[in-house]
Design a protein around this motif. Structure first.
Motif, PDB file in Angstrom:
ATOM      1  N   VAL A  46       0.842  -1.203   0.000  1.00  0.00           N
ATOM      2  CA  VAL A  46       0.000   0.000   0.000  1.00  0.00           C
ATOM      3  C   VAL A  46       0.877   1.253   0.000  1.00  0.00           C
ATOM      4  CG1 VAL A  46      -1.677   1.327   1.355  1.00  0.00           C
ATOM      5  CG2 VAL A  46      -1.995  -1.145   1.036  1.00  0.00           C
ATOM      6  N   ILE A  47       1.935   1.254   0.816  1.00  0.00           N
ATOM      7  CA  ILE A  47       2.861   2.400   0.831  1.00  0.00           C
ATOM      8  C   ILE A  47       3.504   2.577  -0.536  1.00  0.00           C
ATOM      9  CG2 ILE A  47       5.055   3.248   1.782  1.00  0.00           C
ATOM     10  CD1 ILE A  47       4.192   1.918   4.463  1.00  0.00           C
ATOM     11  N   ARG A  48       3.902   1.467  -1.158  1.00  0.00           N
ATOM     12  CA  ARG A  48       4.523   1.546  -2.497  1.00  0.00           C
ATOM     13  C   ARG A  48       3.549   2.089  -3.526  1.00  0.00           C
ATOM     14  NH1 ARG A  48       8.013  -3.206  -4.828  1.00  0.00           N
ATOM     15  NH2 ARG A  48       8.324  -1.575  -6.366  1.00  0.00           N
ATOM     16  N   LEU A  49       2.302   1.673  -3.450  1.00  0.00           N
ATOM     17  CA  LEU A  49       1.310   2.158  -4.398  1.00  0.00           C
ATOM     18  C   LEU A  49       1.085   3.666  -4.224  1.00  0.00           C
ATOM     19  CD1 LEU A  49      -0.510   1.243  -6.683  1.00  0.00           C
ATOM     20  CD2 LEU A  49      -2.284   0.756  -4.994  1.00  0.00           C
ATOM     21  N   ILE A  50       0.987   4.115  -2.994  1.00  0.00           N
ATOM     22  CA  ILE A  50       0.853   5.555  -2.735  1.00  0.00           C
ATOM     23  C   ILE A  50       2.091   6.286  -3.241  1.00  0.00           C
ATOM     24  CG2 ILE A  50       0.766   7.312  -0.905  1.00  0.00           C
ATOM     25  CD1 ILE A  50      -0.966   5.218   0.692  1.00  0.00           C
ATOM     26  N   ASN A  51       3.262   5.735  -2.963  1.00  0.00           N
ATOM     27  CA  ASN A  51       4.517   6.317  -3.446  1.00  0.00           C
ATOM     28  C   ASN A  51       4.530   6.382  -4.972  1.00  0.00           C
ATOM     29  OD1 ASN A  51       7.485   7.067  -2.997  1.00  0.00           O
ATOM     30  ND2 ASN A  51       7.636   5.307  -4.353  1.00  0.00           N
ATOM     31  N   ARG A  52       4.034   5.339  -5.610  1.00  0.00           N
ATOM     32  CA  ARG A  52       3.998   5.275  -7.077  1.00  0.00           C
ATOM     33  C   ARG A  52       3.123   6.384  -7.646  1.00  0.00           C
ATOM     34  NH1 ARG A  52       2.944   5.750 -11.531  1.00  0.00           N
ATOM     35  NH2 ARG A  52       2.889   4.288 -13.243  1.00  0.00           N
ATOM     36  N   TRP A  53       1.995   6.656  -6.991  1.00  0.00           N
ATOM     37  CA  TRP A  53       1.068   7.689  -7.451  1.00  0.00           C
ATOM     38  C   TRP A  53       1.598   9.098  -7.203  1.00  0.00           C
ATOM     39  CZ3 TRP A  53      -3.588   4.901  -4.857  1.00  0.00           C
ATOM     40  CH2 TRP A  53      -4.050   3.890  -5.704  1.00  0.00           C
ATOM     41  N   THR A  54       2.533   9.242  -6.254  1.00  0.00           N
ATOM     42  CA  THR A  54       3.011  10.577  -5.888  1.00  0.00           C
ATOM     43  C   THR A  54       4.378  10.924  -6.460  1.00  0.00           C
ATOM     44  OG1 THR A  54       3.892   9.728  -3.792  1.00  0.00           O
ATOM     45  CG2 THR A  54       1.647  10.625  -3.744  1.00  0.00           C
ATOM     46  N   HIS A  55       4.990  10.024  -7.198  1.00  0.00           N
ATOM     47  CA  HIS A  55       6.295  10.288  -7.800  1.00  0.00           C
ATOM     48  C   HIS A  55       6.242  10.075  -9.315  1.00  0.00           C
ATOM     49  CE1 HIS A  55       7.560   9.744  -3.614  1.00  0.00           C
ATOM     50  NE2 HIS A  55       8.577  10.509  -3.941  1.00  0.00           N
ATOM     51  N   THR A  56       6.944  10.921 -10.012  1.00  0.00           N
ATOM     52  CA  THR A  56       7.026  10.808 -11.465  1.00  0.00           C
ATOM     53  C   THR A  56       7.949   9.652 -11.832  1.00  0.00           C
ATOM     54  OG1 THR A  56       6.755  13.187 -11.633  1.00  0.00           O
ATOM     55  CG2 THR A  56       7.601  12.058 -13.575  1.00  0.00           C
ATOM     56  N   PRO A  98       7.508   0.033 -28.146  1.00  0.00           N
ATOM     57  CA  PRO A  98       6.163   0.328 -27.624  1.00  0.00           C
ATOM     58  C   PRO A  98       5.481  -0.879 -26.973  1.00  0.00           C
ATOM     59  CG  PRO A  98       6.423   1.256 -29.824  1.00  0.00           C
ATOM     60  CD  PRO A  98       7.642   0.430 -29.553  1.00  0.00           C
ATOM     61  N   ALA A  99       5.588  -2.044 -27.572  1.00  0.00           N
ATOM     62  CA  ALA A  99       4.951  -3.239 -26.997  1.00  0.00           C
ATOM     63  C   ALA A  99       5.599  -3.601 -25.661  1.00  0.00           C
ATOM     64  CB  ALA A  99       5.048  -4.409 -27.969  1.00  0.00           C
ATOM     65  N   GLU A 100       6.915  -3.536 -25.598  1.00  0.00           N
ATOM     66  CA  GLU A 100       7.615  -3.864 -24.354  1.00  0.00           C
ATOM     67  C   GLU A 100       7.282  -2.851 -23.258  1.00  0.00           C
ATOM     68  OE1 GLU A 100      12.060  -5.185 -22.843  1.00  0.00           O
ATOM     69  OE2 GLU A 100      11.854  -4.208 -24.786  1.00  0.00           O
ATOM     70  N   ARG A 101       7.097  -1.607 -23.629  1.00  0.00           N
ATOM     71  CA  ARG A 101       6.720  -0.572 -22.658  1.00  0.00           C
ATOM     72  C   ARG A 101       5.330  -0.848 -22.089  1.00  0.00           C
ATOM     73  NH1 ARG A 101       9.263   5.055 -25.017  1.00  0.00           N
ATOM     74  NH2 ARG A 101      11.296   4.145 -25.467  1.00  0.00           N
ATOM     75  N   ARG A 102       4.399  -1.256 -22.950  1.00  0.00           N
ATOM     76  CA  ARG A 102       3.049  -1.595 -22.473  1.00  0.00           C
ATOM     77  C   ARG A 102       3.107  -2.811 -21.548  1.00  0.00           C
ATOM     78  NH1 ARG A 102       1.675  -0.041 -27.549  1.00  0.00           N
ATOM     79  NH2 ARG A 102       1.680  -2.135 -28.405  1.00  0.00           N
ATOM     80  N   ILE A 103       3.869  -3.826 -21.954  1.00  0.00           N
ATOM     81  CA  ILE A 103       4.002  -5.026 -21.120  1.00  0.00           C
ATOM     82  C   ILE A 103       4.609  -4.663 -19.771  1.00  0.00           C
ATOM     83  CG2 ILE A 103       5.229  -7.223 -20.887  1.00  0.00           C
ATOM     84  CD1 ILE A 103       4.890  -7.511 -23.973  1.00  0.00           C
ATOM     85  N   ALA A 104       5.625  -3.815 -19.761  1.00  0.00           N
ATOM     86  CA  ALA A 104       6.255  -3.397 -18.501  1.00  0.00           C
ATOM     87  C   ALA A 104       5.255  -2.667 -17.613  1.00  0.00           C
ATOM     88  CB  ALA A 104       7.468  -2.517 -18.784  1.00  0.00           C
ATOM     89  N   SER A 105       4.464  -1.786 -18.195  1.00  0.00           N
ATOM     90  CA  SER A 105       3.470  -1.038 -17.419  1.00  0.00           C
ATOM     91  C   SER A 105       2.395  -1.970 -16.856  1.00  0.00           C
ATOM     92  CB  SER A 105       2.812   0.041 -18.281  1.00  0.00           C
ATOM     93  OG  SER A 105       3.747   1.025 -18.635  1.00  0.00           O
ATOM     94  N   TYR A 106       1.850  -2.851 -17.706  1.00  0.00           N
ATOM     95  CA  TYR A 106       0.800  -3.759 -17.253  1.00  0.00           C
ATOM     96  C   TYR A 106       1.322  -4.750 -16.218  1.00  0.00           C
ATOM     97  CZ  TYR A 106      -2.030  -1.986 -21.124  1.00  0.00           C
ATOM     98  OH  TYR A 106      -2.734  -1.189 -21.992  1.00  0.00           O
ATOM     99  N   SER A 107       2.557  -5.194 -16.377  1.00  0.00           N
ATOM    100  CA  SER A 107       3.110  -6.140 -15.403  1.00  0.00           C
ATOM    101  C   SER A 107       3.341  -5.448 -14.062  1.00  0.00           C
ATOM    102  CB  SER A 107       4.394  -6.788 -15.920  1.00  0.00           C
ATOM    103  OG  SER A 107       5.437  -5.850 -16.023  1.00  0.00           O
ATOM    104  N   LEU A 115       1.744  -6.783 -10.652  1.00  0.00           N
ATOM    105  CA  LEU A 115       2.502  -7.043  -9.422  1.00  0.00           C
ATOM    106  C   LEU A 115       1.912  -6.274  -8.240  1.00  0.00           C
ATOM    107  CD1 LEU A 115       6.188  -7.154 -10.689  1.00  0.00           C
ATOM    108  CD2 LEU A 115       4.997  -8.951  -9.416  1.00  0.00           C
ATOM    109  N   TYR A 116       1.601  -4.993  -8.424  1.00  0.00           N
ATOM    110  CA  TYR A 116       0.983  -4.230  -7.333  1.00  0.00           C
ATOM    111  C   TYR A 116      -0.330  -4.880  -6.904  1.00  0.00           C
ATOM    112  CZ  TYR A 116       4.111  -0.164  -7.453  1.00  0.00           C
ATOM    113  OH  TYR A 116       5.190   0.672  -7.353  1.00  0.00           O
ATOM    114  N   GLY A 117      -1.151  -5.243  -7.874  1.00  0.00           N
ATOM    115  CA  GLY A 117      -2.426  -5.872  -7.552  1.00  0.00           C
ATOM    116  C   GLY A 117      -2.255  -7.159  -6.769  1.00  0.00           C
ATOM    117  N   LEU A 118      -1.331  -8.008  -7.221  1.00  0.00           N
ATOM    118  CA  LEU A 118      -1.104  -9.283  -6.533  1.00  0.00           C
ATOM    119  C   LEU A 118      -0.498  -9.086  -5.150  1.00  0.00           C
ATOM    120  CD1 LEU A 118       0.164 -11.412  -9.541  1.00  0.00           C
ATOM    121  CD2 LEU A 118      -1.990 -11.719  -8.277  1.00  0.00           C
ATOM    122  N   LEU A 119       0.381  -8.094  -5.007  1.00  0.00           N
ATOM    123  CA  LEU A 119       0.996  -7.841  -3.699  1.00  0.00           C
ATOM    124  C   LEU A 119      -0.017  -7.311  -2.687  1.00  0.00           C
ATOM    125  CD1 LEU A 119       4.395  -6.322  -4.853  1.00  0.00           C
ATOM    126  CD2 LEU A 119       4.052  -8.524  -3.694  1.00  0.00           C
TER     127      LEU A 119
END
Length: 192
Positions: A62-72, A82-91, A95-99
């Motif tokens: 939860v702290i990491r997710l908040i940190n993720r939303w507050t940092h560029t 482009p495909a690898e960037r989308r895969i990296a973002s979705y993965s 990971l956040y969802g599963l954690l």
């Protein structure tokens, strides 16, 4: 000037610290979970570690997710299409969802079985699911499934980093490193 460019390609320091604090917890939790299933003699000891570690992982996630939303985020590397960037973002989202969902499922499963979740000392977390053996059975299956998905997502993440580090040699690991980033060598032909 080079240090500013290097800093712009790295994640913020809080993100890097949280990443490296959490990685060993997740690895340990995955090994503990597998060992709990395989070893009845060690089960009580491992369960005593598994429960509070799961709570700690949930708090950190939860702290990491908040940190993720507050940092560029730093920009993607040029070696990523482009495909690898989308895969990296979705993965990352996976990971956040599963954690978050994995420890919540464990907490709900124990709540349905009316087993207290002892965190530290005498502090017990409240139940978040009704006491019901059928709900417990479904949550137990879900907890195992989410553990497998977390293992696969984590393995894919580590494999991608290793591929970039040792095959592409694009220093992707420097983006999340706590150690100082190596200075990039000038490109051939004098361009920097």
């Amino acid at each position: 000037m080079t240090e500013k460019i290097a800093a712009a390609t790295r994640f913020a320091l809080p993100s890097r610290i949280l990443h490296w604090l959490m990685a060993p917890m997740v690895i340990a939790q995955l090994f503990i979970g597998v060992t709990m299933v395989a070893s009845l003699s060690l089960y009580p000891l491992l369960l005593a570690v598994h429960r509070p570690l799961g709570v700690l992982i949930l708090i950190f996630a939860v702290i990491r997710l908040i940190n993720r939303w507050t940092h560029t985020l730093p920009p993607f590397l040029a070696t990523m299409g482009p495909a690898e960037r989308r895969i990296a973002s979705y993965s990352e989202y996976l990971l956040y969802g599963l954690l978050i969902i994995q420890p919540l499922t464990g907490w709900a499963m124990l709540s349905a079985a009316r087993n207290p979740i002892v965190s530290v000392g005498p502090f017990d977390l409240p139940g978040i699911a009704p006491h019901n053996i059928d709900i417990y059975a479904v949550l137990r299956q879900a907890h195992g499934l989410f553990a497998l998905l977390l293992f696969l997502a984590f393995t894919a993440h580590v494999s991608a980093v290793l591929f970039h580090t040792f095959v592409l040699r694009d220093r992707i690991i420097d983006r999340m490193a706590l150690w100082p980033a190596k200075r990039r060598e000038p490109l051939s032909g004098g361009a920097d």
